[in-house]
Design a protein around this motif. Sequence first.
Motif, mmCIF file in Angstrom:
data_model
loop_
_atom_site.group_PDB
_atom_site.id
_atom_site.type_symbol
_atom_site.label_atom_id
_atom_site.label_comp_id
_atom_site.label_asym_id
_atom_site.label_seq_id
_atom_site.Cartn_x
_atom_site.Cartn_y
_atom_site.Cartn_z
ATOM 1 N N LEU A 415 62.264 108.649 46.103
ATOM 2 C CA LEU A 415 62.703 108.282 44.756
ATOM 3 C C LEU A 415 63.936 107.381 44.835
ATOM 4 N N ASP A 418 62.860 103.974 45.595
ATOM 5 C CA ASP A 418 62.191 103.413 44.411
ATOM 6 C C ASP A 418 63.233 102.932 43.397
ATOM 7 N N LEU A 419 64.233 103.766 43.137
ATOM 8 C CA LEU A 419 65.264 103.385 42.156
ATOM 9 C C LEU A 419 66.020 102.140 42.622
ATOM 10 N N LEU A 422 63.496 99.135 41.782
ATOM 11 C CA LEU A 422 62.747 99.083 40.527
ATOM 12 C C LEU A 422 63.004 97.767 39.788
ATOM 13 N N ARG A 430 71.055 101.167 37.140
ATOM 14 C CA ARG A 430 70.567 101.593 38.457
ATOM 15 C C ARG A 430 71.630 102.440 39.180
ATOM 16 N N THR A 543 61.432 114.035 38.410
ATOM 17 C CA THR A 543 61.247 113.019 37.372
ATOM 18 C C THR A 543 61.727 113.504 36.008
ATOM 19 N N PHE A 546 64.584 112.104 34.546
ATOM 20 C CA PHE A 546 64.468 110.706 34.118
ATOM 21 C C PHE A 546 63.330 110.510 33.112
ATOM 22 N N SER A 551 66.471 111.660 30.571
ATOM 23 C CA SER A 551 67.225 110.415 30.782
ATOM 24 C C SER A 551 68.396 110.299 29.813
ATOM 25 N N GLY A 607 55.296 110.057 37.257
ATOM 26 C CA GLY A 607 56.374 109.777 38.205
ATOM 27 C C GLY A 607 56.254 110.650 39.448
ATOM 28 N N ILE A 611 55.901 109.173 43.195
ATOM 29 C CA ILE A 611 56.953 109.381 44.207
ATOM 30 C C ILE A 611 56.398 110.146 45.415
ATOM 31 N N TRP A 704 58.321 104.942 36.975
ATOM 32 C CA TRP A 704 59.108 105.062 38.214
ATOM 33 C C TRP A 704 58.308 104.642 39.411
#
Length: 704
Positions: A415, A418-419, A422, A430, A543, A546, A551, A607, A611, A704
């Motif tokens: 993850l 990935d972040l 993205l 971010r 996830t 987020f 989030s 997500g 992931i 994601w």
Amino acid sequence: MLGRYKELSGMTVRVVRILSLALAALLAGALLTVRSVPWTDRFIRLFGAVAEARTHTFNASDLDTTCDPCQDFFQFATGGWIKRHPIRPSYASWGQFNALQDKNQRVLRAILEDAAHARNAPPGSNEQKIGAFYASCMDSKQIEADGIKPIEPELGRISGIQNLEQLQDEVARLHSLGVRALFAFESSQDDKDSSQMIGSAHQGGLGLPDRDYYLDQDDRSKQIRDQYVQHVAKMFQLSGDASDVAGSQARGVLAVETQLAQVSKSRVELRDPLGNYHKMNLAELRTPEFSWEEYFRAIGFADISEVNVGQPEFFRALSRELTSVPIADWRTYLRWHLIRSSAPALSSQFVDEDFNFYGTVLTGAIENQPRWKRCVVSADSNLGEALGQKYVERALPPEAKIRAKALVDNLVAALRSDLQTLPWMGDQTRREALAKLAAITLKIGYPDQWRDYSAFQVDRGPYVENLQRGSGFEFRRELAQIGKPVDRTQWEMSPPTVNAYYDTNMNEIVFPAGILQPPFFDAKADDALNYGGIGAVIGHEMTHGFDDEGSQYDAQGNLRDWWTPEDRKNFEERAACVQRQFDGFVVAPGIHENGKLVLGESIADLGGVTIAHMAFQRALAERPAPAKIDGFTPEQRFFLSWARVWATIARPEFERQQTHTDPHPLPRFRTNAVVMNLPEFAKSFSCQAGNAMVRPAEQRCRIW
Ligand SMILES: [Zn+2]
């Protein structure tokens, strides 16, 4: 009561998020939070110690190979299993979750029976408590002989209520006995200062599963209301009322509850954290009809000074109703709620009638669970960590915990990368997202510090009294935290629970020992099965930090907007894609999934699998890919494992209830919705454009 804790499956209770609802709804037990472990940065290979991949726990006959995986992957991957495992008469649904839970319950039963027979356990010890509790629950002879007698003193108090003050005192008393009349009061973390515990008051007081059951005007809803009135009337008759009196009293109960339902928020509205945050001091809480000071005094916590009133409109309306509804009607209402919450622990006439409505009418289950199972569930709800301590000795070897922890680390690493890359997220957001991920803490298996039950006195009966003392113990344990700093060692699920959760205010993910078992997790299986099973579950919970709700909270678990407006807009557009996809799923004629209600869970599924798949790719890169097993490539086995954990079939009544009340989509939709969005799935099964499991590129959802 709705909380901010999300489960993998199940009823959402208090401030956290769970994996799936079917189980908790059925078992409706009390809910019950390991030390934070900082994440390591290293990518740890999980199953490196296993010399070669084995087919452990995978059974090709679980598939339905007559179905094309590209047309209905759920059917392809689970059809054989479902066909061999019809719904048991005592269940509203049957699936892999239930099968594992059933297995765990048999372990618990053996522990409880041993404890119940051991008459020499030191008084006050955990062993004495679990043994006596189980024995009192299994003592059907005494329970039958007692009938309604164990709750007569409380019924007497209710019938003596003459004015508003006495009504209020009795409501406080009933809350401490586990009877959630009028509203719910508990402790929770302060959404805007997550280091502190505050009091928390929420809408409640209904006997049907949701406010929509009172307000919807379709034929089926009207029919359920009629059956509810009949049920309440029968319970009053069993308690000694003449049938005409019982009938009119039951209609009175429906009238009072309908007024409460009319001023309650919908489940979708309850998912909005800001809309349900209204911290008030005593002066702000004050109403002419309801004295909060008196309520706090009556429950034994006179010094409570600040409360989050989740739904102020509900409480304002409730205050007015306290005077507009005659006292006699309130007495009937309280009497009903006392009988309702005690019924499963009274003699068989009460148990059967209670099951007839809450089991058969609402969920379609045909027969009640055997007594031993009900008693195991009850012992787990009331003494979960005393029983859980014994359970983990038998069910979770230390090495399984170490391996599960390594898998979590690999998911976090995936993850994180990935972040970092993205494309739709700007650098400012971010940085915050990465900080939030780095701050997530992990609890795995069982608590490092076990709950102290010394203030909970348990004896061999009457069973109802053990339950009342258990509710009282839990109520006081909860409320004693108000005004204090948060205790980060607590768990919200017992160790044998087949579920997992993300806690928004703690910013932590939690995996009880009960789910670290096949088919979710098996140290002897190949990586594909584990990444597609427990890996996707871990990804799901991460996830949640987020998703559309999560989030809105920052790394410390505070409700704070850390998004730039542009990134927020990008996120919401992507979330709307998931919402539209679920709105399109038809549950039964005239009933659709509610995209808005299931949005958080659906984002977490999408997500989570994404992931987990990335982490699996990294694992494959670490060592050569194993050959096909049972004719399936590692890629295919990853997706088969994802589908397998959701193998479930449910009765139509239960699906209807879930669609109305559960923030989790039905298992068949959650399985297929994810794979329909992933080109990786289409590639692994060579699916083509135009197949049902392949969404056109412009409709594909990806966050994601
Ligand atoms: Zn979830």
